[in-house]
Scaffold this active site. Structure first.
Site, PDB file in Angstrom:
ATOM      1  N   ASN A  77      50.857   9.098 -32.737  1.00  0.00           N
ATOM      2  CA  ASN A  77      51.812   8.218 -33.475  1.00  0.00           C
ATOM      3  C   ASN A  77      52.434   6.915 -32.786  1.00  0.00           C
ATOM      4  O   ASN A  77      52.786   7.272 -31.448  1.00  0.00           O
ATOM      5  CB  ASN A  77      53.095   8.933 -34.075  1.00  0.00           C
ATOM      6  CG  ASN A  77      53.981   7.780 -34.982  1.00  0.00           C
ATOM      7  OD1 ASN A  77      53.540   7.742 -35.758  1.00  0.00           O
ATOM      8  ND2 ASN A  77      55.040   7.424 -34.407  1.00  0.00           N
ATOM      9  N   GLU A  78      51.840   5.694 -33.212  1.00  0.00           N
ATOM     10  CA  GLU A  78      52.640   4.548 -32.549  1.00  0.00           C
ATOM     11  C   GLU A  78      52.375   4.686 -30.954  1.00  0.00           C
ATOM     12  O   GLU A  78      53.245   4.246 -30.000  1.00  0.00           O
ATOM     13  CB  GLU A  78      53.844   4.363 -32.896  1.00  0.00           C
ATOM     14  CG  GLU A  78      54.072   4.039 -34.545  1.00  0.00           C
ATOM     15  CD  GLU A  78      55.336   3.278 -34.780  1.00  0.00           C
ATOM     16  OE1 GLU A  78      56.247   3.033 -34.080  1.00  0.00           O
ATOM     17  OE2 GLU A  78      55.364   3.118 -35.984  1.00  0.00           O
TER      18      GLU A  78
ATOM     19  N   TYR B 221      57.387  -1.865 -41.276  1.00  0.00           N
ATOM     20  CA  TYR B 221      58.823  -2.029 -41.713  1.00  0.00           C
ATOM     21  C   TYR B 221      59.236  -3.312 -41.997  1.00  0.00           C
ATOM     22  O   TYR B 221      60.537  -3.778 -41.565  1.00  0.00           O
ATOM     23  CB  TYR B 221      59.801  -1.311 -40.397  1.00  0.00           C
ATOM     24  CG  TYR B 221      59.424   0.012 -40.280  1.00  0.00           C
ATOM     25  CD1 TYR B 221      60.397   1.083 -41.174  1.00  0.00           C
ATOM     26  CD2 TYR B 221      58.736   0.862 -39.589  1.00  0.00           C
ATOM     27  CE1 TYR B 221      60.082   2.331 -41.155  1.00  0.00           C
ATOM     28  CE2 TYR B 221      58.628   2.212 -39.566  1.00  0.00           C
ATOM     29  CZ  TYR B 221      59.365   2.910 -40.397  1.00  0.00           C
ATOM     30  OH  TYR B 221      59.198   4.306 -40.200  1.00  0.00           O
TER      31      TYR B 221
HETATM   32  C1  GCB Z   1      58.482   4.550 -36.556  1.00  0.00           C
HETATM   33  C2  GCB Z   1      58.446   5.730 -35.934  1.00  0.00           C
HETATM   34  C3  GCB Z   1      59.293   7.034 -36.388  1.00  0.00           C
HETATM   35  C4  GCB Z   1      60.706   6.341 -36.523  1.00  0.00           C
HETATM   36  C5  GCB Z   1      60.567   5.137 -37.526  1.00  0.00           C
HETATM   37  C6  GCB Z   1      62.056   4.621 -37.546  1.00  0.00           C
HETATM   38  O1  GCB Z   1      57.730   3.508 -36.749  1.00  0.00           O
HETATM   39  O2  GCB Z   1      56.917   6.205 -36.031  1.00  0.00           O
HETATM   40  O3  GCB Z   1      59.312   8.142 -35.500  1.00  0.00           O
HETATM   41  O4  GCB Z   1      61.765   6.968 -37.053  1.00  0.00           O
HETATM   42  O5  GCB Z   1      59.617   4.020 -37.177  1.00  0.00           O
HETATM   43  O6  GCB Z   1      62.811   4.752 -38.384  1.00  0.00           O
HETATM   44  O7  GCB Z   1      62.285   3.293 -36.771  1.00  0.00           O
END
Ligand code: GCB
Length: 581
Positions: free
Chosen positions: A404-405, A457
């Site tokens: 992941n990421e 996001y």
């Molecule tokens: C992400 C991550 C995750 C975080 C989320 C966040 O991209 O993969 O683990 O919790 O963002 O809420 O910032």
């Protein structure tokens, strides 16, 4: 590695309960003489993370020492005895009656020791040292010096200093099992299925310990159907195919399972048996579609965490049931095991209840600076092997996620993932493999991955409060991504922190209205793009994180349910969007 079970030839007992525990005051290691036991311990619950069990436990990442005592049950004296740990985070080392058993690095995946030479009929003494400390050369990493090109300048940091956004819970987090298994018995089963007309083919590879000739009897059963086969095992492995006429296929909504029983016999006398649930289904990629049993399928669901007050990341069966009930209520058919492999019961229930899983290794927060890279590479390879070894027979698992990421800005990242991708494909050619990325078109691993998984996001960390701009950017980015990588695309994370009870009209960040608007508008975009085959909201529930200015009270509030599993407004809206009945 077969999950332990009990039947006429095998027996398993669960060592869960209250063990003794102490924090190593100066990390004196085994020299302190604790490997053969200690007297100063306090009681601790196993399984559970230690962090929320004690006042002085939360931010203490160890090392900690556990001990327990056990006697062997009646009838075990001539058996081969295995000791299995389902998950110890992060670094575990064990001793039985003072004898070193070995160590295992990485939480969330099982490991076992053959303890036959060390075990006694009575008064066994098991000691386990657990080190949960964060370090740059561990995976997932921590205490990583931030800065370009691997991190973002000005990152405020957090405490404990994890390179990932969830609390680094530690301890013996899943059950410890003691198993009696026959010598020369079954070591592993690998099942793959395919469909031809209305027939289902179930291919079984049998691996066993020992090579004295034996016969394997295979039976596949569900009410109204029974198919049998027999195969000779001249050595350690054999393969057999069972063909099921009018097969009852496995899919969400109709999670039909067969029981596959494999029995080993010599001179007509059975000496081992194992039963495994089998779902007959296919998973494939055709153009930009994901096909389940030959039909396009769209994933609706979540990223999650194994996280609950007091027990931390410890296995709590009732919470598993509750989370499935909530996912079913809301109309989800899928989730990703963000950001580590989930417990065995979680996986078993996905088979039974019909959920589609993207199964992820513990590789989160990876970065590619030279220092420690070889160690991180070796660990990631180990995780891929252990994960596929553990979960390959679950029909619910439809893809492997390698990471992941990752902070893939360095050239090393592409080759790193190419090797892991090839390893996963060699171990399991039957499932798509992906890397979940936040880099978008710059993620070079998307060139060879089978599915493109993007976390986004816009409208939260970027374009805060501006959902129109966020959705426009999202639509443009998805289009560009698909043009560059014409494959099925999953939006594997999208969400906003939402304080339950906080309201605003017009919607404002942190309000329940903002979460509703954000998710609804994102889903409108996703539903309009035919190559988007999945939408996973971040997160099913609020969850605990390290402390930092972005995480009020050490909680990530992006759940559509609270940490104690109560719905926010968005849960009801998602339900209207997702439920089809
Ligand atoms: C992400 C991550 C995750 C975080 C989320 C966040 O991209 O993969 O683990 O919790 O963002 O809420 O910032």
């Amino acid at each position: 590695m077969l999950y332990p079970q009990s039947n006429q030839f095998r027996q398993t007992i669960d060592l869960s309960g209250f063990w003794d525990f102490l924090f190593d005051p100066e990390d004196q290691g085994e020299d302190a003489g604790w490997t053969s036991g200690f007297t100063s311990g306090r009681p601790i619950a196993v399984p559970a993370s230690w962090n929320d069990q004690f006042e002085d436990g939360r931010d203490n990442l160890g090392p900690g020492w556990y001990q327990t005592r056990f006697d062997l049950p009646w009838g075990w004296s001539e058996q081969r005895i295995l000791l299995r740990f389902n998950s110890v985070n992060y670094l575990a080392e064990a001793w039985l009656n003072g004898a070193p058993l070995g160590q295992h690095e990485g939480g969330h995946l099982p490991f076992e020791f053959d303890v036959t030479p060390h075990v006694r009929l009575e008064g066994n003494h098991l000691v386990v040292r657990v080190d949960g400390n964060l370090a740059p050369d561990r995976v997932p990493p921590g205490r990583v010096p931030w800065g370009p090109p691997d991190g973002f300048p000005g990152d405020p940091g957090n405490y404990p200093d994890a390179h990932f956004d969830f609390f680094p819970f530690c301890g013996i987090q899943r059950p410890v099992l003691l198993c009696a298994a026959p010598r020369e018995g079954l070591a592993d089963l690998t099942v793959t299925t395919d469909i031809e007309g209305d027939k289902g083919h179930v291919r079984v590879r049998i691996d066993r310990d020992g090579d004295e000739p034996a016969t394997a009897h295979l039976t596949l059963r569900r009410p109204g159907a029974e198919i049998s086969a027999q195969v000779q095992l001249p050595g350690e492995t054999a393969e057999a195919t069972l063909t099921v006429p009018h097969a009852a296929l496995w899919a969400p909504g109709s999670p039909n399972l067969y029981d596959l029983t494999v029995e080993l016999a010599r001179d007509g006398a059975p000496f081992d048996r194992y039963t495994l649930p089998v779902g007959i289904r296919t998973i494939a990629i055709e153009g930009d579609q994901l096909l389940l049993n030959g039909e396009p399928v769209k994933l609706k669901g979540f990223g999650r965490h194994e996280d609950f007050p007091v027990t931390g990341r410890g296995l709590v069966p009732a919470v598993i049931i509750k989370d499935y009930a909530l996912m079913h209520w809301i109309g989800a058919n899928s989730f990703r095991t963000t950001h580590y492999p989930y417990s065995d019961p979680m996986m078993d229930l996905a088979d039974r209840l019909g959920f589609l899983i993207i199964d992820e290794t513990p590789a989160v927060g990876l970065y590619f600076r030279e220092d420690g890279l070889e160690r991180r590479r070796a660990l990631c390879r180990q995780y891929v092997q252990e994960l596929i070894g553990r979960d390959k027979n679950h029909p619910s698992v439809i893809a492997w996620s390698l990471a992941n990421e990752p902070h893939s800005m360095r050239n090393e990242a592409k080759l790193f993932f190419r090797e892991l991708y090839d390893l996963a494909k060699a171990l399991d050619p039957s499932r798509p493999v992906t890397v979940v990325s936040a880099l978008g078109v710059a993620e070079e691993a998307f060139e060879f991955c089978d599915i493109v998984c993007l976390n986004r996001y816009w409208g939260w960390y970027t374009y805060p409060g501006q959902i129109d701009e966020a959705c426009e950017t999202l639509a443009g980015e998805l289009k560009a991504l698909h043009e560059k990588f014409p494959k099925p695309l999953i939006l594997s994370e999208f969400g906003v922190d939402t304080i339950p009870g906080c309201h605003a009209q017009p919607p404002e960040m942190f309000s329940e209205e903002y979460q509703v608007e954000f998710l609804t508008r994102y889903i409108e975009v996703l539903d309009s793009l035919p190559y988007v085959v999945g939408q996973h909201v971040w997160n099913l529930c609020d969850f605990k994180t390290s402390q930092g200015v972005r995480r009020m009270g050490g909680i990530n509030y992006k759940g559509v349910f609270t940490r104690d599993r109560r719905p926010k407004m968005a849960a009801h809206h998602l339900r209207e969007l997702w439920r089809t009945d």
